[in-house]
Design a protein around this motif. Structure first.
Motif, PDB file in Angstrom:
ATOM      1  N   TRP A 125     -10.826  16.942   9.711  1.00  0.00           N
ATOM      2  CA  TRP A 125      -9.827  16.950   8.485  1.00  0.00           C
ATOM      3  C   TRP A 125      -9.875  17.920   7.568  1.00  0.00           C
ATOM      4  O   TRP A 125      -9.125  18.023   6.685  1.00  0.00           O
ATOM      5  N   HIS A 143      -3.462  23.258   4.616  1.00  0.00           N
ATOM      6  CA  HIS A 143      -4.266  22.042   5.503  1.00  0.00           C
ATOM      7  C   HIS A 143      -3.403  21.972   6.843  1.00  0.00           C
ATOM      8  O   HIS A 143      -2.512  21.657   7.009  1.00  0.00           O
ATOM      9  N   ALA A 146      -3.627  17.308   7.652  1.00  0.00           N
ATOM     10  CA  ALA A 146      -4.153  16.598   6.663  1.00  0.00           C
ATOM     11  C   ALA A 146      -2.905  15.582   6.173  1.00  0.00           C
ATOM     12  O   ALA A 146      -1.977  16.101   5.984  1.00  0.00           O
ATOM     13  N   PRO A 147      -3.422  14.339   6.104  1.00  0.00           N
ATOM     14  CA  PRO A 147      -2.045  13.512   5.685  1.00  0.00           C
ATOM     15  C   PRO A 147      -2.030  13.579   4.194  1.00  0.00           C
ATOM     16  O   PRO A 147      -3.022  13.978   3.449  1.00  0.00           O
ATOM     17  N   ARG A 148      -0.890  13.587   3.862  1.00  0.00           N
ATOM     18  CA  ARG A 148      -0.493  13.981   2.343  1.00  0.00           C
ATOM     19  C   ARG A 148      -0.874  12.697   1.595  1.00  0.00           C
ATOM     20  O   ARG A 148      -0.699  11.645   1.866  1.00  0.00           O
ATOM     21  N   GLN A 149      -1.398  13.033   0.539  1.00  0.00           N
ATOM     22  CA  GLN A 149      -2.093  11.889  -0.496  1.00  0.00           C
ATOM     23  C   GLN A 149      -0.637  11.345  -1.305  1.00  0.00           C
ATOM     24  O   GLN A 149       0.214  11.988  -1.669  1.00  0.00           O
ATOM     25  N   LYS A 150      -0.922   9.970  -1.122  1.00  0.00           N
ATOM     26  CA  LYS A 150       0.326   9.438  -2.144  1.00  0.00           C
ATOM     27  C   LYS A 150       0.229   9.703  -3.373  1.00  0.00           C
ATOM     28  O   LYS A 150      -0.974  10.025  -4.002  1.00  0.00           O
ATOM     29  N   ARG A 151       1.246   9.305  -4.037  1.00  0.00           N
ATOM     30  CA  ARG A 151       1.337   9.626  -5.553  1.00  0.00           C
ATOM     31  C   ARG A 151       0.424   8.514  -6.285  1.00  0.00           C
ATOM     32  O   ARG A 151       0.277   7.471  -5.780  1.00  0.00           O
ATOM     33  N   ARG A 152       0.027   8.966  -7.581  1.00  0.00           N
ATOM     34  CA  ARG A 152      -0.958   8.277  -8.134  1.00  0.00           C
ATOM     35  C   ARG A 152      -0.634   6.703  -8.424  1.00  0.00           C
ATOM     36  O   ARG A 152      -1.542   5.824  -8.375  1.00  0.00           O
ATOM     37  N   ARG A 155      -1.109   4.730  -5.196  1.00  0.00           N
ATOM     38  CA  ARG A 155      -2.454   4.847  -5.133  1.00  0.00           C
ATOM     39  C   ARG A 155      -2.982   3.541  -5.941  1.00  0.00           C
ATOM     40  O   ARG A 155      -3.952   2.732  -5.437  1.00  0.00           O
ATOM     41  N   SER A 159      -4.759   0.180  -4.612  1.00  0.00           N
ATOM     42  CA  SER A 159      -6.158  -0.245  -4.950  1.00  0.00           C
ATOM     43  C   SER A 159      -6.389  -1.619  -5.683  1.00  0.00           C
ATOM     44  O   SER A 159      -7.424  -2.178  -5.318  1.00  0.00           O
TER      45      SER A 159
END
Length: 184
Positions: A125, A143, A146-152, A155, A159
């Motif tokens: 990755w 990248h 690479a999967p795109r990170q979710k917005r804060r 997340r 969590s």
């Protein structure tokens, strides 16, 4: 009071059309300069060396002129998008050098390689596509897979849900253990 927005209409359609036209024209000129080769024509065997050299210089000038015109069109494209505050699509943005506005054509105006600097390339990755512009020597990195990170906020919600779910499962196990001890 402004006009009501009708469903299916695109605001600033003319600006999007202009940006698309400028990109297509720059791409055409970029590929045209790639395929202009003085040796592609069938030449007469009586052609002298000086005539062939003159044709080679003329073709070289034409390639250079097409590249300069292509860069100018990309500069106009970026200026239009900045002035109208319209975002360029990611695919279009990745094919333009952000330093010198050259259209990045693989093998002609740019070169690319996949790089992985993670512990001898053990982390798949961590693959990075490195595109180097031949005009300005600028480097762009993308990248790969690479999967795109979710917005804060998203997340944080996920969590918190996982944390609460873990607490509930832990609480359920504790009550089952107490019930088993009490013989219920």
């Amino acid at each position: 009071m402004g006009k009501s927005k009708e469903p299916g209409t695109i605001l600033n359609r003319s600006i999007y059309s202009r940006i698309s036209y400028l990109y297509q024209a720059a791409a055409y000129l970029g590929t045209l300069s790639q395929h202009t080769d003085p040796n592609s024509d069938t030449q007469n065997p009586e052609t002298t060396g000086s005539k062939a050299a003159l044709e080679g210089k003329q073709a070289s000038r034409m390639r250079h002129a097409n590249q300069v015109l292509s860069r100018r069109l990309v500069t106009d494209l970026r200026a239009t998008s900045h002035k109208s505050q319209i975002r360029i699509s990611p695919a279009m943005k990745q094919s333009i050098c952000k330093y010198c506005d050259t259209l990045l054509i693989e093998g002609e105006t740019s070169s690319s390689a996949v790089e992985n600097k993670s512990k001898g390339g053990k982390k798949p990755w961590a693959d990075v596509l490195v595109v180097k512009c031949h005009t300005c020597q600028g480097v762009k990195r993308f990248h790969v897979q690479a999967p795109r990170q979710k917005r804060r906020p998203i997340r944080e919600k996920e969590s918190n849900r996982r944390h609460e779910k873990g607490l509930n499962e832990q609480h359920g196990k504790e009550t089952q253990g107490v019930a088993a001890v009490m013989g219920v």
